[in-house]
Design an enzyme around this catalytic site. Sequence first.
Site, PDB file in Angstrom:
ATOM      1  N   ASP A 103       0.509  -1.060  -0.498  1.00 54.79           N
ATOM      2  CA  ASP A 103      -0.357  -0.137   0.022  1.00 54.79           C
ATOM      3  C   ASP A 103       0.365   1.237   0.101  1.00 54.79           C
ATOM      4  OD1 ASP A 103      -2.524  -0.413  -0.467  1.00 54.79           O
ATOM      5  OD2 ASP A 103      -2.919  -1.745   2.240  1.00 54.79           O
ATOM      6  N   ASP A 109      -6.781  -4.794  -4.768  1.00 55.85           N
ATOM      7  CA  ASP A 109      -7.053  -3.647  -4.151  1.00 55.85           C
ATOM      8  C   ASP A 109      -5.188  -3.221  -5.113  1.00 55.85           C
ATOM      9  OD1 ASP A 109      -7.806  -5.835  -2.371  1.00 55.85           O
ATOM     10  OD2 ASP A 109      -7.534  -4.005  -0.860  1.00 55.85           O
ATOM     11  N   THR A 111     -11.287 -15.007  -1.093  1.00 57.73           N
ATOM     12  CA  THR A 111     -11.898 -13.598  -0.302  1.00 57.73           C
ATOM     13  C   THR A 111     -10.811 -13.353   0.476  1.00 57.73           C
ATOM     14  OG1 THR A 111     -13.575 -11.927   0.262  1.00 57.73           O
ATOM     15  CG2 THR A 111     -13.762 -14.171   0.233  1.00 57.73           C
ATOM     16  N   ARG A 158     -15.860  -2.913  -2.012  1.00 55.18           N
ATOM     17  CA  ARG A 158     -14.893  -2.443  -2.041  1.00 55.18           C
ATOM     18  C   ARG A 158     -13.553  -2.201  -2.872  1.00 55.18           C
ATOM     19  NH1 ARG A 158     -12.343  -1.182   3.421  1.00 55.18           N
ATOM     20  NH2 ARG A 158     -11.184  -2.759   3.318  1.00 55.18           N
ATOM     21  N   TRP A 218     -11.867  -0.812  -6.842  1.00 47.70           N
ATOM     22  CA  TRP A 218     -10.802   0.080  -6.814  1.00 47.70           C
ATOM     23  C   TRP A 218      -9.947  -0.763  -7.988  1.00 47.70           C
ATOM     24  CZ3 TRP A 218      -8.938  -1.423  -0.618  1.00 47.70           C
ATOM     25  CH2 TRP A 218      -9.731  -0.313  -0.347  1.00 47.70           C
TER      26      TRP A 218
END
Length: 246
Positions: free
Chosen positions: A101, A162, A222, A234, A238
């Site tokens: 991230d 993500d 998941t 979400r 993304w």
Amino acid sequence: MKKYITLILLLSFFSISYGQEVLKSVGEQLIKKDKIFNERFPIYTVNGQWIFSDKPNWFSGFTSGELWNLYDMTGKEEFKSRALVHADNLIQYASLDNTHDLGFIFFNSCVKAYQHTGDRKYRDAAIEAARMLVKRYNPNGNFIRAWGKLGTDDREGLMIIDTMMNLELLFWAAKETRDYNIYNVAYKHAIICMNESVRSNYSSYHVVEFNPQTGSVIEKKTHQGFSDESTWARGQAWGIYGFAIA
């Protein structure tokens, strides 16, 4: 005809006026929140009280990004000065080696700070973060590893949807440095994510697990969604944003 023009002008006036009021309210709320944070890293609230961590987490660049957005929309210097405090606070963490991230954290803070000020300390930090993200790339499967400290086997085969959001930092850094390898990592990850994470009906898997030694897919599942075959909302959002940017 005059009637309709007058009506349109009136609606436009009220729309602009209402929009400015909303913007003012949002800005006041953001500054209030930033004063509570006081250069700390929030995680969540318990009974209305913020809990903080001693190091950045995946959303530690978000308040900075909100401040930059408000500054761009209003020109109010307080938003800029507060955003720069966040960027200065995050520079020391550019070598984080346990998360993908880095784009979330450093694009919204240091890249934006560099774009607004031209100060190379922000550029250098963002490029360092981008190079750390490149180190998470596994050429066996052409994916960027989501979690786990580098140099360990902790979740080293996991790719998540993500990460598409974090590629923006790599594309920016590739342009800044003219380092083709940074671009190549972002591009190859986007392609493998498109091929493995996106289903034929355009919904998406949250997690794809690879064999880190061979690059073959072990399973698709998941981590935060309802079930392995459901679509985590979400993550889907993304993916849409990340593929559009890529």
